[in-house]
Design a protein around this motif. Structure first.
Motif, mmCIF file in Angstrom:
data_model
loop_
_atom_site.group_PDB
_atom_site.id
_atom_site.type_symbol
_atom_site.label_atom_id
_atom_site.label_comp_id
_atom_site.label_asym_id
_atom_site.label_seq_id
_atom_site.Cartn_x
_atom_site.Cartn_y
_atom_site.Cartn_z
ATOM 1 N N ASN A 282 -3.615 1.912 14.365
ATOM 2 C CA ASN A 282 -3.345 2.027 15.576
ATOM 3 C C ASN A 282 -3.482 3.360 16.196
ATOM 4 O OD1 ASN A 282 -2.569 -0.761 15.862
ATOM 5 N ND2 ASN A 282 -0.567 -0.474 15.481
ATOM 6 N N GLY A 283 -4.467 4.167 15.809
ATOM 7 C CA GLY A 283 -4.396 5.661 16.238
ATOM 8 C C GLY A 283 -3.694 6.408 15.525
ATOM 9 N N LEU A 284 -2.935 6.083 14.466
ATOM 10 C CA LEU A 284 -2.290 6.789 13.492
ATOM 11 C C LEU A 284 -2.517 7.010 12.183
ATOM 12 C CD1 LEU A 284 1.368 5.552 14.373
ATOM 13 C CD2 LEU A 284 0.432 7.585 15.381
ATOM 14 N N ILE A 285 -2.556 8.284 11.595
ATOM 15 C CA ILE A 285 -3.041 8.488 10.112
ATOM 16 C C ILE A 285 -2.007 8.287 9.191
ATOM 17 C CG2 ILE A 285 -4.055 10.152 8.797
ATOM 18 C CD1 ILE A 285 -6.020 9.601 10.816
ATOM 19 N N ILE A 286 -1.810 7.375 8.282
ATOM 20 C CA ILE A 286 -0.702 6.919 7.692
ATOM 21 C C ILE A 286 -1.265 6.941 5.982
ATOM 22 C CG2 ILE A 286 0.557 4.952 6.741
ATOM 23 C CD1 ILE A 286 1.226 5.703 9.841
ATOM 24 N N GLN A 287 -0.075 7.651 5.360
ATOM 25 C CA GLN A 287 -0.314 7.834 3.690
ATOM 26 C C GLN A 287 0.370 6.822 3.044
ATOM 27 O OE1 GLN A 287 -0.186 11.659 1.973
ATOM 28 N NE2 GLN A 287 -2.072 12.443 3.161
ATOM 29 N N GLY A 288 0.182 6.190 2.144
ATOM 30 C CA GLY A 288 0.965 5.523 1.233
ATOM 31 C C GLY A 288 0.473 5.428 -0.114
ATOM 32 N N VAL A 289 1.352 4.590 -0.957
ATOM 33 C CA VAL A 289 1.020 4.535 -2.403
ATOM 34 C C VAL A 289 0.530 3.244 -2.834
ATOM 35 C CG1 VAL A 289 2.034 4.724 -4.860
ATOM 36 C CG2 VAL A 289 2.680 6.294 -2.994
ATOM 37 N N VAL A 290 -0.295 2.778 -3.394
ATOM 38 C CA VAL A 290 -0.782 1.566 -3.837
ATOM 39 C C VAL A 290 0.402 0.723 -4.839
ATOM 40 C CG1 VAL A 290 -2.621 0.230 -4.943
ATOM 41 C CG2 VAL A 290 -3.235 2.281 -3.411
ATOM 42 N N GLU A 291 0.668 -0.187 -4.541
ATOM 43 C CA GLU A 291 1.416 -1.104 -5.089
ATOM 44 C C GLU A 291 1.004 -2.096 -6.060
ATOM 45 O OE1 GLU A 291 4.672 -0.416 -5.834
ATOM 46 O OE2 GLU A 291 4.655 1.270 -4.300
ATOM 47 N N MET A 292 -0.366 -2.757 -5.519
ATOM 48 C CA MET A 292 -0.989 -3.863 -6.158
ATOM 49 C C MET A 292 -2.458 -3.703 -5.581
ATOM 50 S SD MET A 292 -0.503 -7.952 -6.128
ATOM 51 C CE MET A 292 1.410 -7.809 -6.214
ATOM 52 N N TYR A 293 -3.519 -4.118 -6.508
ATOM 53 C CA TYR A 293 -4.841 -4.234 -6.324
ATOM 54 C C TYR A 293 -5.298 -5.759 -6.028
ATOM 55 C CZ TYR A 293 -9.748 -3.677 -6.954
ATOM 56 O OH TYR A 293 -11.274 -3.701 -6.728
ATOM 57 N N ARG A 294 -6.033 -6.005 -4.931
ATOM 58 C CA ARG A 294 -6.565 -7.217 -4.845
ATOM 59 C C ARG A 294 -7.914 -7.010 -4.737
ATOM 60 N NH1 ARG A 294 -2.897 -11.502 -5.401
ATOM 61 N NH2 ARG A 294 -1.146 -11.153 -4.271
ATOM 62 N N GLU A 295 -8.740 -8.284 -4.694
ATOM 63 C CA GLU A 295 -10.384 -8.202 -4.503
ATOM 64 C C GLU A 295 -10.702 -7.446 -3.335
ATOM 65 O OE1 GLU A 295 -13.788 -11.280 -4.451
ATOM 66 O OE2 GLU A 295 -12.042 -11.723 -5.087
ATOM 67 N N ASN A 296 -10.195 -7.860 -2.313
ATOM 68 C CA ASN A 296 -10.518 -7.166 -1.006
ATOM 69 C C ASN A 296 -9.631 -6.249 -0.377
ATOM 70 O OD1 ASN A 296 -13.092 -8.800 -0.807
ATOM 71 N ND2 ASN A 296 -11.597 -10.517 -0.539
ATOM 72 N N THR A 297 -8.280 -6.146 -0.769
ATOM 73 C CA THR A 297 -7.303 -5.181 -0.092
ATOM 74 C C THR A 297 -6.730 -4.489 -1.216
ATOM 75 O OG1 THR A 297 -5.976 -7.219 -0.021
ATOM 76 C CG2 THR A 297 -7.142 -6.811 1.969
ATOM 77 N N VAL A 298 -5.687 -3.502 -0.713
ATOM 78 C CA VAL A 298 -4.556 -3.160 -1.696
ATOM 79 C C VAL A 298 -3.316 -3.405 -0.847
ATOM 80 C CG1 VAL A 298 -6.022 -1.408 -3.053
ATOM 81 C CG2 VAL A 298 -5.132 -0.775 -0.789
ATOM 82 N N LEU A 299 -2.283 -3.632 -1.610
ATOM 83 C CA LEU A 299 -0.746 -3.812 -1.066
ATOM 84 C C LEU A 299 -0.383 -2.306 -1.070
ATOM 85 C CD1 LEU A 299 1.278 -5.866 -0.178
ATOM 86 C CD2 LEU A 299 2.257 -5.539 -2.429
ATOM 87 N N VAL A 300 -0.019 -1.823 0.220
ATOM 88 C CA VAL A 300 0.490 -0.099 0.113
ATOM 89 C C VAL A 300 2.012 -0.017 0.549
ATOM 90 C CG1 VAL A 300 0.066 1.950 1.031
ATOM 91 C CG2 VAL A 300 -1.992 0.364 0.644
ATOM 92 N N SER A 301 2.611 0.834 -0.125
ATOM 93 C CA SER A 301 3.997 1.043 0.539
ATOM 94 C C SER A 301 3.974 2.379 1.102
ATOM 95 C CB SER A 301 4.770 1.241 -1.163
ATOM 96 O OG SER A 301 6.174 1.650 -0.465
ATOM 97 N N ILE A 302 4.406 2.311 2.450
ATOM 98 C CA ILE A 302 4.288 3.462 3.351
ATOM 99 C C ILE A 302 5.869 3.792 3.599
ATOM 100 C CG2 ILE A 302 2.274 2.907 4.427
ATOM 101 C CD1 ILE A 302 3.645 1.702 6.650
ATOM 102 N N SER A 303 6.163 5.142 4.214
ATOM 103 C CA SER A 303 7.488 5.466 4.626
ATOM 104 C C SER A 303 8.263 4.636 5.392
ATOM 105 C CB SER A 303 7.429 6.870 4.927
ATOM 106 O OG SER A 303 6.870 6.947 6.224
ATOM 107 N N ASP A 304 9.267 4.543 5.543
ATOM 108 C CA ASP A 304 10.143 3.766 6.418
ATOM 109 C C ASP A 304 9.703 4.202 8.099
ATOM 110 O OD1 ASP A 304 11.224 2.156 4.895
ATOM 111 O OD2 ASP A 304 13.228 3.406 4.406
ATOM 112 N N SER A 305 9.688 5.517 8.200
ATOM 113 C CA SER A 305 9.362 6.005 9.572
ATOM 114 C C SER A 305 7.965 5.795 9.920
ATOM 115 C CB SER A 305 9.384 7.510 9.510
ATOM 116 O OG SER A 305 8.436 8.267 8.666
ATOM 117 N N ASP A 306 7.073 5.638 8.904
ATOM 118 C CA ASP A 306 5.527 5.229 9.322
ATOM 119 C C ASP A 306 5.705 3.627 9.723
ATOM 120 O OD1 ASP A 306 4.579 7.729 9.231
ATOM 121 O OD2 ASP A 306 3.727 7.259 7.119
ATOM 122 N N ALA A 307 6.466 2.884 9.156
ATOM 123 C CA ALA A 307 6.501 1.521 9.310
ATOM 124 C C ALA A 307 7.172 1.177 10.659
ATOM 125 C CB ALA A 307 7.507 0.831 8.304
ATOM 126 N N ALA A 308 7.991 2.065 11.044
ATOM 127 C CA ALA A 308 8.917 2.180 12.350
ATOM 128 C C ALA A 308 7.710 2.329 13.495
ATOM 129 C CB ALA A 308 10.003 2.919 12.490
#
Length: 95
Positions: free
Chosen positions: A36-62
Protein backbone atom coordinates in the motif's frame (compact mmCIF):
# COMPACT_ATOMS: atom_id res chain seq x y z
CA UNK A 1 12.76 -40.30 16.40
CA UNK A 2 11.08 -36.89 16.56
CA UNK A 3 8.26 -36.41 19.05
CA UNK A 4 5.82 -33.63 18.25
CA UNK A 5 3.76 -32.03 21.00
CA UNK A 6 1.08 -30.89 18.56
CA UNK A 7 0.26 -30.63 14.89
CA UNK A 8 1.74 -27.10 14.75
CA UNK A 9 5.24 -28.51 15.43
CA UNK A 10 4.77 -31.14 12.73
CA UNK A 11 3.65 -28.46 10.27
CA UNK A 12 6.72 -26.33 11.06
CA UNK A 13 9.09 -29.19 10.22
CA UNK A 14 7.15 -30.11 7.09
CA UNK A 15 7.31 -26.55 5.76
CA UNK A 16 11.00 -25.97 6.46
CA UNK A 17 12.85 -25.83 3.14
CA UNK A 18 15.03 -28.79 2.26
CA UNK A 19 17.25 -26.46 0.29
CA UNK A 20 16.87 -22.74 0.74
CA UNK A 21 16.59 -20.92 -2.57
CA UNK A 22 18.83 -17.98 -3.24
CA UNK A 23 17.60 -14.70 -1.71
CA UNK A 24 14.83 -16.45 0.25
CA UNK A 25 14.44 -15.55 3.89
CA UNK A 26 14.21 -18.15 6.62
CA UNK A 27 13.12 -18.16 10.26
CA UNK A 28 14.44 -15.18 12.21
CA UNK A 29 15.58 -13.12 9.22
CA UNK A 30 14.61 -9.46 8.96
CA UNK A 31 12.97 -8.56 5.66
CA UNK A 32 11.71 -5.39 3.99
CA UNK A 33 8.67 -5.24 1.72
CA UNK A 34 6.31 -2.68 0.25
CA UNK A 35 2.55 -2.73 0.72
CA UNK A 36 0.00 0.00 0.00
CA UNK A 37 2.84 2.39 -0.81
CA UNK A 38 4.51 1.88 2.60
CA UNK A 39 7.93 0.35 3.23
CA UNK A 40 7.58 -2.21 6.04
CA UNK A 41 10.19 -4.24 7.95
CA UNK A 42 9.43 -7.42 9.82
CA UNK A 43 10.84 -10.66 11.18
CA UNK A 44 10.16 -13.99 9.49
CA UNK A 45 8.23 -16.35 11.76
CA UNK A 46 7.60 -19.22 9.32
CA UNK A 47 8.77 -20.31 5.89
CA UNK A 48 6.29 -21.64 3.32
CA UNK A 49 6.82 -22.85 -0.22
CA UNK A 50 5.60 -19.60 -1.82
CA UNK A 51 5.49 -17.17 1.11
CA UNK A 52 6.89 -16.28 4.51
CA UNK A 53 4.82 -15.47 7.59
CA UNK A 54 6.11 -12.14 8.92
CA UNK A 55 5.68 -10.42 12.27
CA UNK A 56 5.53 -6.63 11.92
CA UNK A 57 5.19 -3.87 14.52
CA UNK A 58 1.78 -2.94 15.91
CA UNK A 59 2.12 0.57 14.48
CA UNK A 60 2.85 -0.80 10.98
CA UNK A 61 -0.14 -3.15 11.30
CA UNK A 62 -2.35 -0.19 12.21
CA UNK A 63 -1.03 1.84 9.23
CA UNK A 64 -1.89 -1.11 6.95
CA UNK A 65 -5.32 -1.46 8.62
CA UNK A 66 -4.57 -5.05 9.70
CA UNK A 67 -6.20 -6.66 12.73
CA UNK A 68 -3.06 -8.61 13.58
CA UNK A 69 0.68 -7.81 13.34
CA UNK A 70 1.20 -11.02 11.34
CA UNK A 71 1.09 -11.03 7.54
CA UNK A 72 2.10 -13.20 4.58
CA UNK A 73 4.61 -11.97 2.01
CA UNK A 74 5.40 -13.72 -1.27
CA UNK A 75 9.07 -14.55 -1.87
CA UNK A 76 9.06 -12.27 -4.94
CA UNK A 77 7.94 -9.26 -2.89
CA UNK A 78 10.64 -8.80 -0.26
CA UNK A 79 14.35 -8.30 0.22
CA UNK A 80 16.37 -9.76 3.08
CA UNK A 81 17.84 -7.07 5.33
CA UNK A 82 19.60 -9.28 7.91
CA UNK A 83 20.07 -13.03 7.90
CA UNK A 84 19.88 -14.51 11.40
CA UNK A 85 22.94 -16.69 10.72
CA UNK A 86 25.03 -13.68 9.69
CA UNK A 87 24.19 -11.86 12.92
CA UNK A 88 24.92 -14.81 15.21
CA UNK A 89 28.35 -15.34 13.65
CA UNK A 90 29.25 -11.69 14.09
CA UNK A 91 29.94 -11.28 10.37
CA UNK A 92 28.96 -8.40 8.19
CA UNK A 93 25.92 -8.72 6.00
CA UNK A 94 26.88 -8.64 2.34
CA UNK A 95 24.43 -7.27 -0.22
Amino acid sequence: MLIFSNSWDMQQVKCFPKKLKRNHATYGDTIQFQRNGLIIQGVVEMYRENTVLVSISDSDAARLLLESPITLVNHKNYIVINHLNDLSEGGAVSE
